[in-house]
Write a protein that holds these residues in place. Structure first.
Motif, short mmCIF file in Angstrom:
data_model
loop_
_atom_site.label_atom_id
_atom_site.label_comp_id
_atom_site.label_asym_id
_atom_site.label_seq_id
_atom_site.Cartn_x
_atom_site.Cartn_y
_atom_site.Cartn_z
N SER A 16 39.62 43.11 37.87
CA SER A 16 40.31 42.71 36.65
C SER A 16 39.87 43.51 35.43
O SER A 16 40.60 43.60 34.44
N GLY A 67 34.52 41.04 35.74
CA GLY A 67 34.79 40.60 37.10
C GLY A 67 33.67 40.91 38.08
O GLY A 67 33.75 40.53 39.24
N ALA A 72 36.63 41.18 30.41
CA ALA A 72 36.95 40.64 31.74
C ALA A 72 35.90 41.08 32.73
O ALA A 72 36.10 42.01 33.51
N GLU A 115 40.11 36.12 36.67
CA GLU A 115 38.97 37.00 36.89
C GLU A 115 38.86 37.39 38.36
O GLU A 115 38.72 36.55 39.24
N PRO A 143 37.71 36.09 30.72
CA PRO A 143 38.04 35.27 31.88
C PRO A 143 38.61 33.93 31.43
O PRO A 143 38.08 33.29 30.52
#
Length: 485
Positions: free
Chosen positions: A163, A91, A89, A159, A130
């Motif tokens: 995250s 982010g 993830a 996302e 994501p």
């Protein structure tokens, strides 16, 4: 949403993580095994020994020793099922390396995750990506190619900047709101579905696969004795094109910048939006490694390098990101709800030369540091304070003249605005300076010395939308609305 950037690939050293990608846009399973050998299983003790021998560290930013995570989860295997969780993830808007691995070399990541899962006799492997992006589709295809649907689960999550925080990621995978929990719970004790979970970053699992394939001696034949192997850097900003660079620790940062045709200007950002700014002089003297960056006053973090050209205002760029970070908080504690918006507003005031704004920035940064429910306030304050140091001459120019004479060209990458992103908008022909809005949503609005509202220049966070709507409804002059900028 942060869309996948089609980034260039460059190398300074051997092709390991990026092997085969010159000739293939994506390595399917058959192609993967023409480049990498199929791995035999390893015992937990064997994996721990290899990871300790080369001091394998997490590549998500914290650089936590992988062997310690593995040992902590292994301690539960006699009494509990376990899970392996790949933190894909990404982010961080300025990072591209994990998406590159997921979309172009998914089987290298899977190989490392499956190797750890076999050693731990894990109940399942979870890949958190994501949602709705190429990375998610590529990993789902890779899982299907191996016939592992049911054992390997790909979970698409919303996302956001936070995250990828461990607690937030586990909650999102468990079907809860992906926010930090506010209390420290080790995933090795309780993670996915409450089970002991081996949680590490995408690149870390790819590195584990390479370590098992090459063996510790060959793996450590490049790099430095303290930091062997290769690393991935995400280089964007004032460069010829966004580029993922595989290089060996110990190379000069200047060589990477020259390869990417970077225009450094006053300085560059290392380590991402929780990292630090370096002046141009410090950047050109830096070495690419955790130790080298630290010695130059920065931190390698997740391998993010963002140079700024001389044609954009560095303080204006910092303000943009500070406002974004304030809006990306979980809104669960005072430093996030109140402190980060105040910090962003103070930075904005500094750029226009408001008297005393420099002191306000320093006070706001100090007030949030070490007091948050997670590390988001700490990282944000570090990012802002390092700008004051790296761009000291520019700070003085703004303080004296209210400008440095350069526009803010939005060089630092930020997510494309979502259609659901809204702001508090004021009709200045109606506003009478009642100040009620500042009392109802102090996280988003403060009053200037005339009593009129000053808004943080970022979308209204999800946790503040109901309060913002209440401010709109209660404005005596009907001067507020929620809408686009």
């Amino acid at each position: 949403m942060i869309p996948y950037r089609v980034s260039k690939l460059r190398r300074m050293g051997p092709a390991r993580l990026t092997a085969g990608l010159d000739d293939n846009r994506r390595l399917d399973l058959d192609t993967h095994y023409t480049i990498h050998r199929q791995l035999d299983g390893e015992t937990v003790d064997g994996l721990i020994a290899m990871a300790e021998e080369v001091d394998l560290r997490g590549r998500g930013g914290a650089a936590f020793p992988f062997a310690r995570k593995l040992r902590a989860v292994a301690a539960h295997t006699r009494t509990s099922d376990t899970v392996v969780l790949v933190n894909a993830a990404e982010g961080e808007p300025a990072s591209m390396k994990d998406k590159m691995l997921l979309t172009r070399a998914p089987h290298l990541v899977l190989e490392g995750a499956l190797l750890a899962a076999s050693a731990l006799d894990a109940k399942e492997v979870v890949i958190a990506t994501p949602a709705g992006e190429l990375a998610e589709g590529s990993m789902m295809a890779a899982v299907a190619e191996r016939g592992l649907i049911g054992y390997v689960r790909v979970v698409g999550i919303q996302e956001r900047f936070i995250s990828g925080e461990g607690g937030a990621l586990v909650k999102a995978v468990n079907g809860e709101l992906g926010m930090p929990s506010g209390r420290k719970v080790r995933s090795s004790d309780s993670g996915v579905n409450g089970l002991p979970t081996l949680l590490s970053n995408t690149e870390t699992f790819a590195q584990l696969a390479l370590l098992a394939e090459l063996g510790p001696e060959e793996y450590a034949s490049v790099g430095t004795p303290q930091e062997p192997g290769t690393i991935l850097l995400s280089v964007s900003g004032s460069v010829a094109a966004p580029t993922v660079v595989e290089c060996t620790p110990g190379v000069p940062l200047a060589a990477v910048l020259d390869m990417c045709e970077a225009r450094v200007g006053d300085g560059l950002l290392v380590g991402g939006y929780h990292g630090k700014w370096l002046s141009a002089a410090d950047a050109y003297g830096a070495i690419v490694s955790r130790r080298g960056m630290s010695q130059s006053g920065g931190e390698l973090g997740a391998g993010i390098i963002v140079p700024l050209g001389s044609d954009t205002c560095p303080l204006g760029e910092t303000v943009r990101v500070a406002a974004y970070l304030a809006a990306q908080s979980a809104g669960q504690c005072g430093p996030c709800r109140m402190g980060l918006p105040s910090l962003a507003r103070a930075m904005a005031e500094l750029t226009v030369g408001t008297p005393g704004a420099l002191d306000l920035v320093q006070q706001a940064a100090t007030a949030v540091r070490g007091r948050g429910a997670c590390f988001h306030p700490d990282g944000t304050s570090r990012f802002v304070l390092s700008a004051l140091e790296a761009f000291a001459d520019d700070v003085e120019e703004h303080r004296l003249n209210g400008t440095c004479g350069r526009p803010t060209k939005e060089v630092l990458p930020l997510p494309i605005a979502d259609s659901s992103d809204v702001r508090l908008v004021v009709d200045w022909t109606r506003c009478q300076g009642h100040g009620l809005c500042a009392h109802l949503v102090p996280e988003l609005v403060k009053l200037d010395h005339h009593g009129y509202p000053v808004f943080i220049d970022s979308p209204v966070p999800s946790w503040a939308k109901s309060e913002a709507q209440r401010a709109v409804e209660m404005c005596p002059a009907l001067a507020l609305r929620i809408g686009a900028r």
